[in-house]
Motif scaffolding. Structure first.
Motif, short mmCIF file in Angstrom:
data_model
loop_
_atom_site.label_atom_id
_atom_site.label_comp_id
_atom_site.label_asym_id
_atom_site.label_seq_id
_atom_site.Cartn_x
_atom_site.Cartn_y
_atom_site.Cartn_z
N VAL A 161 -91.70 -38.65 1.62
CA VAL A 161 -91.68 -40.08 1.97
C VAL A 161 -90.92 -40.29 3.28
N LEU A 162 -89.75 -39.68 3.38
CA LEU A 162 -88.92 -39.86 4.58
C LEU A 162 -89.60 -39.28 5.81
N SER A 163 -90.33 -38.16 5.64
CA SER A 163 -91.00 -37.56 6.80
C SER A 163 -92.15 -38.43 7.29
N VAL A 164 -92.89 -39.02 6.36
CA VAL A 164 -94.00 -39.90 6.76
C VAL A 164 -93.47 -41.16 7.44
N ILE A 165 -92.39 -41.72 6.88
CA ILE A 165 -91.78 -42.90 7.51
C ILE A 165 -91.26 -42.54 8.89
N GLY A 166 -90.63 -41.36 8.98
CA GLY A 166 -90.10 -40.92 10.27
C GLY A 166 -91.18 -40.76 11.32
N LEU A 167 -92.35 -40.25 10.91
CA LEU A 167 -93.47 -40.10 11.85
C LEU A 167 -94.02 -41.46 12.27
N LYS A 168 -94.13 -42.37 11.31
CA LYS A 168 -94.66 -43.69 11.62
C LYS A 168 -93.75 -44.44 12.59
N ASP A 213 -90.49 -35.76 15.65
CA ASP A 213 -91.47 -35.18 16.55
C ASP A 213 -92.48 -34.39 15.72
N PRO A 214 -93.78 -34.76 15.76
CA PRO A 214 -94.78 -34.04 14.95
C PRO A 214 -94.80 -32.54 15.21
N ASN A 215 -94.44 -32.13 16.42
CA ASN A 215 -94.47 -30.70 16.75
C ASN A 215 -93.34 -29.92 16.08
N ASN A 216 -92.32 -30.65 15.61
CA ASN A 216 -91.17 -29.99 14.99
C ASN A 216 -91.24 -30.01 13.47
N ILE A 217 -92.32 -30.58 12.92
CA ILE A 217 -92.45 -30.66 11.46
C ILE A 217 -92.89 -29.29 10.95
N PRO A 218 -92.22 -28.74 9.93
CA PRO A 218 -92.62 -27.43 9.39
C PRO A 218 -94.08 -27.44 8.95
N LYS A 219 -94.79 -26.34 9.25
CA LYS A 219 -96.21 -26.27 8.91
C LYS A 219 -96.43 -25.94 7.45
N ALA A 220 -95.53 -25.21 6.84
CA ALA A 220 -95.68 -24.89 5.42
C ALA A 220 -95.41 -26.15 4.61
N VAL A 227 -86.79 -33.58 6.35
CA VAL A 227 -85.66 -34.48 6.57
C VAL A 227 -84.45 -34.05 5.76
N LEU A 228 -84.65 -33.83 4.48
CA LEU A 228 -83.54 -33.42 3.61
C LEU A 228 -83.21 -31.95 3.84
N PRO A 229 -81.98 -31.55 3.49
CA PRO A 229 -81.62 -30.13 3.63
C PRO A 229 -82.52 -29.25 2.76
N SER A 230 -82.94 -28.12 3.32
CA SER A 230 -83.76 -27.19 2.54
C SER A 230 -82.92 -26.56 1.43
N VAL A 231 -83.58 -26.30 0.31
CA VAL A 231 -82.89 -25.80 -0.88
C VAL A 231 -83.04 -24.29 -0.95
N THR A 232 -81.96 -23.59 -1.21
CA THR A 232 -81.96 -22.13 -1.32
C THR A 232 -81.92 -21.71 -2.78
N PRO A 233 -82.29 -20.47 -3.08
CA PRO A 233 -82.18 -19.99 -4.47
C PRO A 233 -80.76 -20.10 -5.01
N LEU A 234 -79.75 -19.86 -4.15
CA LEU A 234 -78.36 -19.97 -4.59
C LEU A 234 -78.04 -21.40 -5.01
N ALA A 235 -78.55 -22.37 -4.27
CA ALA A 235 -78.30 -23.78 -4.61
C ALA A 235 -78.89 -24.12 -5.97
N THR A 236 -80.10 -23.63 -6.25
CA THR A 236 -80.70 -23.91 -7.56
C THR A 236 -79.92 -23.22 -8.68
N LEU A 237 -79.41 -22.03 -8.41
CA LEU A 237 -78.60 -21.33 -9.41
C LEU A 237 -77.33 -22.11 -9.72
#
Length: 560
Positions: free
Chosen positions: A295-302, A307-314, A328-338
């Protein structure tokens, strides 16, 4: 019903229930099967055709061997039976091979292995308190529990339509639980240790086993107030438990240790590169997190903040199983989920240690560990909800409060499995089977606790009734809308919409009467409002297409 009537008179009602569900499983043989069917066929070929030194290196197929060694040996044993059905299924290079004989062998192997599950259910029924004994057979707690376990809707569709071997694995878990109820602690510990080396997802409930065995077996006495009598600690029992775990682990991992292959085995067992979420999100906390980021990424693009070129492709909604970075939000690592998972299970572990309530307290803690891992684990699949539903079945016939929680959990959890069966011929099957199981569960438990307060309040009733309109929208309304997108989008949308509703009421009460009645209880509640998840996983993916065109889908049927 006729068979059940005859069995009632002879006292063999359990055999009639087991036979009935076995016949139903046979009727499901021709139904759709997922890529997991090819996964297990490939494992048969790997273990049969190659030496043990190559089992965890073979990568001809994308469905590489990623279960612990005991399961690999299980496939090896099955392969020596499979060769009498169709030798070609055991060729590593015969990718996506599915002859009629292969289909029959694999389907019947699952049905045959369910014998262990049936035996475990019978043992669990022996542990049930007989205080609430009705006049009619169908009102007896043991009969109700037998139906809830043997005819469990989720296990039926996951194993006998979607295709997996969960039945005998859950049989091992239920049998270990039964042995702990029977105070046969060493047998229970042995069975659970074996189970871990069949499928490592059960590590999520290992804290419940460890704490319970240490508290109730290694400490042989308590003070009058229930606290630990430290002088009663038995070193002999601790050493005995440790020896059981060590010997089972040595038998499983020893050959690979001798081959210096343990790092390779563990890299297959814990493939963290698969990403935070499975391609079709389980209704857990990270689904909400992903949706919010979307949601935040779509709002940010609108608003041109991004910058659309900096949006992760995956993309986590593309149908691909892969690592991805949140926009937009911090990426989650396996350690964080643990860490999140450990924090989530702490209240129940704390109560199990300081306010033990015997085997039932252990069972509550086990259920909460399973739910916590489902909510916060790394790469969780919808099927993992069965790890909480099946143990909770044992509690449901004991107290009205437990029955209420079970009914909400099982109805929501089972419905969250619907996206697994997305083909048209299976639509009436899954709807009919779930309706029958749900109606029976609610009616039987209401009858069992008819003298107590209602099992649902008005909000819970309204919530559960909402599953009906949701299914109508997903199956009959959305396909006729003008939304068009990637080939996988309809299934993604379905999964997303289901997660919306199912995430609304996945609650984790970390204490059911752990403390005295009328005292404050530690309640650990996840009441996740996900009304926008539908758009995050499906609709917003369409908007994101403007930034990055869709890639060819590659759906991996990963194991959990």
């Amino acid at each position: 019903m006729a068979a059940l009537t005859i069995a009632t008179g002879t006292g063999n009602w359990f055999s009639a229930l087991a036979l009935g569900v076995t016949l139903l499983k046979c009727l499901l043989i021709p139904t759709y099967h997922s890529t997991d069917f090819e996964v297990h066929r490939n494992w048969l070929a790997i273990t049969h055709s190659l030496p043990i030194s190559q089992w965890y290196y073979e990568a001809t197929s994308e469905w590489t061997l990623d279960y612990p060694p005991f399961f690999a040996w299980f496939e090896y044993i099955l392969s020596h039976v499979a060769k009498y059905f169709d030798q070609e299924m055991l060729n590593v290079h015969n990718l996506n091979y599915s002859s009629s004989r292969t289909l029959l062998f694999q389907r019947f192997s699952v049905i045959f292995m369910d014998v262990l599950f049936v035996y475990a259910v019978r043992e669990c029924c022996k542990c049930i308190d007989g205080k609430k004994v009705g006049k009619e057979l169908t009102e007896k707690p043991k009969f109700i529990l037998s139906v809830l376990l043997l005819w469990n809707f989720g296990l039926l569709i996951v194993d006998h339509i979607h295709f997996q071997y969960n039945g005998f694995l859950f049989g091992l878990m239920l049998l270990s639980i039964a042995r702990l109820f029977q105070k046969r602690h060493m047998e229970g510990a042995f069975l659970f240790a074996v189970l871990l080396h069949f499928k490592h997802i059960y590590l999520y409930v290992a804290p419940a086993y460890g704490v319970y065995l240490l508290r109730s077996y290694c400490f042989t006495a308590n003070k009058p107030d229930g606290s630990i009598r430290w002088k009663s600690f038995s070193f002999v029992r601790v050493i005995s438990l440790g020896l059981v775990v060590f010997l089972v682990s040595a038998l499983s991992l020893g050959p690979f240790l001798a081959l210096n292959q343990l790092p390779q085995v563990f890299s297959r067992l814990f493939p963290f590169k698969r990403g935070l979420c499975h391609a079709y999100w389980a209704p857990n906390f990270w689904a909400l997190y992903n949706a919010l980021d979307k949601v935040l990424s779509v709002i940010g693009l609108k608003l041109k903040f991004l910058d659309p070129n900096n949006i992760p492709k995956a993309s986590m909604t593309s149908g691909l199983v892969q690592q991805f970075q949140h926009t937009v939000l911090p990426s989650v690592t396996p350690l964080a989920t643990l860490i999140c998972t450990l924090i989530a299970i702490l209240p129940s572990i704390f109560c199990l240690w300081f306010k033990p309530q015997g085997p039932r307290g252990f069972l509550r803690c086990l259920t909460l560990c399973a739910l916590s891992s489902f909510m916060f684990g790394w790469h969780v699949h919808e099927k993992a909800i069965l790890l909480a539903i099946l143990p909770m079945s044992l509690l449901s016939v004991g107290k009205a409060g437990d029955a209420s929680i079970f009914l909400i959990l099982t109805t929501t959890g089972h419905y969250s499995l619907f996206p697994l069966l997305f083909t048209a011929p299976e639509l009436p099957i899954k709807i009919l089977l779930m309706l029958l199981f749900t109606i029976y569960s609610i009616s039987s438990l209401k009858t069992l606790f008819r003298k107590e307060k209602p099992l649902f309040n008005w909000m819970e009733t309204f919530y559960l009734l909402g599953l009906g309109p949701l299914e109508v929208c997903c199956e009959f309304v959305f396909p006729f809308t003008s939304w068009k997108g990637p080939a996988l989008l309809p299934r993604l949308e379905y999964s997303g919409a289901v997660s919306v509703h199912c995430n609304l009421h996945l609650s984790l009460p970390s204490s059911w009467d752990y403390r005295r009645h009328d005292q404050d209880q530690i309640i650990f509640v996840f009441f996740v409002e996900m009304g926008f998840h539908h758009f995050a996983q499906a609709g917003l993916e369409l908007l994101a297409q403007a930034v990055h065109p869709p890639r060819p889908p590659k759906v991996l049927g990963l194991q959990v």
